[in-house]
Design a protein around this motif. Structure first.
Motif, PDB file in Angstrom:
ATOM      1  N   LYS B 217      35.595  20.761  26.657  1.00 19.16           N
ATOM      2  CA  LYS B 217      36.553  19.867  25.986  1.00 19.16           C
ATOM      3  C   LYS B 217      38.002  20.213  26.332  1.00 19.16           C
ATOM      4  O   LYS B 217      38.886  19.367  26.235  1.00 19.16           O
ATOM      5  CB  LYS B 217      36.356  19.931  24.468  1.00 19.16           C
ATOM      6  N   LYS B 218      38.229  21.469  26.734  1.00 18.07           N
ATOM      7  CA  LYS B 218      39.600  21.889  27.059  1.00 18.07           C
ATOM      8  C   LYS B 218      40.037  21.403  28.432  1.00 18.07           C
ATOM      9  O   LYS B 218      41.225  21.451  28.761  1.00 18.07           O
ATOM     10  CB  LYS B 218      39.692  23.415  27.038  1.00 18.07           C
ATOM     11  N   ASP B 219      39.074  21.018  29.254  1.00 19.11           N
ATOM     12  CA  ASP B 219      39.409  20.717  30.653  1.00 19.11           C
ATOM     13  C   ASP B 219      38.325  19.779  31.204  1.00 19.11           C
ATOM     14  O   ASP B 219      37.354  20.217  31.801  1.00 19.11           O
ATOM     15  CB  ASP B 219      39.441  22.045  31.430  1.00 19.11           C
ATOM     16  N   ILE B 220      38.510  18.480  30.959  1.00 21.63           N
ATOM     17  CA  ILE B 220      37.475  17.491  31.295  1.00 21.63           C
ATOM     18  C   ILE B 220      37.652  17.011  32.733  1.00 21.63           C
ATOM     19  O   ILE B 220      38.705  16.464  33.081  1.00 21.63           O
ATOM     20  CB  ILE B 220      37.534  16.307  30.296  1.00 21.63           C
ATOM     21  N   PRO B 221      36.649  17.227  33.596  1.00 23.30           N
ATOM     22  CA  PRO B 221      36.797  16.821  34.998  1.00 23.30           C
ATOM     23  C   PRO B 221      36.653  15.309  35.155  1.00 23.30           C
ATOM     24  O   PRO B 221      36.007  14.659  34.338  1.00 23.30           O
ATOM     25  CB  PRO B 221      35.631  17.539  35.690  1.00 23.30           C
ATOM     26  N   ASN B 222      37.262  14.771  36.175  1.00 21.11           N
ATOM     27  CA  ASN B 222      37.106  13.353  36.500  1.00 21.11           C
ATOM     28  C   ASN B 222      35.906  13.195  37.435  1.00 21.11           C
ATOM     29  O   ASN B 222      35.928  13.653  38.572  1.00 21.11           O
ATOM     30  CB  ASN B 222      38.381  12.828  37.160  1.00 21.11           C
ATOM     31  N   LEU B 223      34.841  12.554  36.939  1.00 22.98           N
ATOM     32  CA  LEU B 223      33.607  12.394  37.716  1.00 22.98           C
ATOM     33  C   LEU B 223      33.423  10.966  38.213  1.00 22.98           C
ATOM     34  O   LEU B 223      32.357  10.618  38.709  1.00 22.98           O
ATOM     35  CB  LEU B 223      32.397  12.790  36.858  1.00 22.98           C
ATOM     36  N   HIS B 224      34.452  10.146  38.087  1.00 26.24           N
ATOM     37  CA  HIS B 224      34.315   8.728  38.419  1.00 26.24           C
ATOM     38  C   HIS B 224      33.862   8.547  39.860  1.00 26.24           C
ATOM     39  O   HIS B 224      34.493   9.042  40.792  1.00 26.24           O
ATOM     40  CB  HIS B 224      35.631   7.996  38.168  1.00 26.24           C
ATOM     41  N   LYS B 225      32.744   7.843  40.031  1.00 26.41           N
ATOM     42  CA  LYS B 225      32.171   7.523  41.343  1.00 26.41           C
ATOM     43  C   LYS B 225      31.725   8.739  42.145  1.00 26.41           C
ATOM     44  O   LYS B 225      31.519   8.638  43.356  1.00 26.41           O
ATOM     45  CB  LYS B 225      33.158   6.663  42.152  1.00 26.41           C
ATOM     46  N   ARG B 226      31.623   9.910  41.495  1.00 28.79           N
ATOM     47  CA  ARG B 226      31.069  11.077  42.183  1.00 28.79           C
ATOM     48  C   ARG B 226      29.626  11.243  41.717  1.00 28.79           C
ATOM     49  O   ARG B 226      29.374  11.374  40.520  1.00 28.79           O
ATOM     50  CB  ARG B 226      31.856  12.349  41.830  1.00 28.79           C
TER      51      ARG B 226
END
Lengths: 235, 235
Positions: B217-226
């Motif tokens: 929750k402290k560091d949410i990665p961007n997984l869009h289209k991966r």
């Protein structure tokens, strides 16, 4: 460069390296001087077969198996944390799946060390591919209980899940107990439950067959000392 | 020689063939003139990348995907039964695991045609290896429901199994929905449940991390289209 932990695949038995190991893992092996292994002798034999060129005098080996203690795991992680990349390999197949390694990988995550899984043979995955059973939903149970009635009860319980949900149920046994496990499966399961037996995967003697329990009973294969994976599902 | 059905692995995205495909599948490809594929264009592109030498004019392709009807499957099996060995490949990874192919394999077993799984990358298996989670017992659930509250309920149900049994729970989502799935996981699960996110497996941008929901929750990665695989277990 920060240290990395590589998960290194090993052939399943005597198959040629090029059959089941891509070029990249073989390149990686030659860059490493630190290996975590299940058994020293067979790890050295495999590394040579896979083209490892360095002198073993310059290579550090760390044992990790079911007898390993937490403090040994702690020592290994300190070597990694100290900046030395490592490869972990098991006796056959890929580490950390139905084989030791997961605890070391978990510790690596805790210490912020990058973990890199490499491609190689997994008898579980190859059995599933070759079974023709549901590959959209499946469950691996590892080793079943050795004694009865516990084992028979577990088989019935696993079969029930397969029949109710169509989720493929996968399990295995140490090779010298395969025949008695097969006997229990054929004794416990319904006549029309589908059983896949996948033995000697990736070897010349590979045997993968899926049919109803009723059909298996007419022609029971000898699986003694042949590594095997068993899969259940409904028709 | 009786015909055989080969399960042919494909790279996951843009990684070099030698990173993830052993020599043997590449040899097999060049012996085949019949391929069952999910998409014609990308299958041809991959075969060329993998070193397929024959003219495509001499090669037969059969489409098999979620739109295929039983009669098309029946036609394919007749070509096999007629003595023509075939390779089946999906868009990425290994066929018949979270991808089409299992029905054709099942039919091959019924007709007594030998099925041969070949080694290659599976994002599910590699995610499990790299997660550090329990690899002695695990369950793959495929795609979760797209809508809520169904999806959130399913996540809670899956988490409950992980917490009660320590069995690793694995699932995935179509890449453009990854961020909303991650949001639901972080919103539904307990603070100390372990989550592994494994994205872009075997690619240069590979990202595999395991930590508690609280830490994510402290560091949410961007997984869009991966392309990504998600794994849950207890601490």
């Amino acid at each position: 460069m920060p240290a990395e932990l590589y998960l290194i695949p090993v052939t399943l038995g005597d198959s040629p390296v090029s059959h089941v190991i891509p070029g990249f893992p073989l390149e990686i092996i030659n860059k490493l001087e630190h290996f975590v292994v299940e058994d020293l002798r067979s790890a050295r034999r495999y590394l040579r077969k896979a083209g490892y060129k360095a002198l073993f005098d310059d290579t550090e080996f760390y044992l990790l198996n079911e007898h390993s203690k937490d403090e040994e795991l702690g020592e290994i992680i300190e070597v990694l944390a100290g900046g030395n990349s490592m490869g972990i390999l098991s006796e056959a197949g890929v580490p950390a799946v139905a084989d030791p390694g997961a605890e070391l990988v978990a510790l690596a995550h805790k210490r912020g060390i990058r973990v890199i899984p490499l491609v190689g043979p997994s008898s579980i995955l190859m059995a599933l591919m070759g079974s023709g059973m549901n590959g959209q939903s499946f469950c691996f149970h590892g080793y079943l209980p050795v004694k009865n009635p516990q084992r028979q009860n577990r088989i019935r319980q696993i079969e029930r899940v397969a029949l109710e949900s169509s989720q493929t149920q996968i399990f295995m046994e140490t090779p010298y107990r395969n025949n008695s496990l097969l006997e229990d499966i054929l004794g416990c399961c319904r006549e029309d439950t589908l059983l896949c037996v996948a033995a000697d995967i990736s070897l010349k003697t590979e045997f993968i067959k899926t049919k109803a329990v009723r059909e298996w009973k007419k022609d029971i294969p000898n699986l003694h000392k042949r590594p095997a994976v068993f899969l259940l599902n409904r028709m």
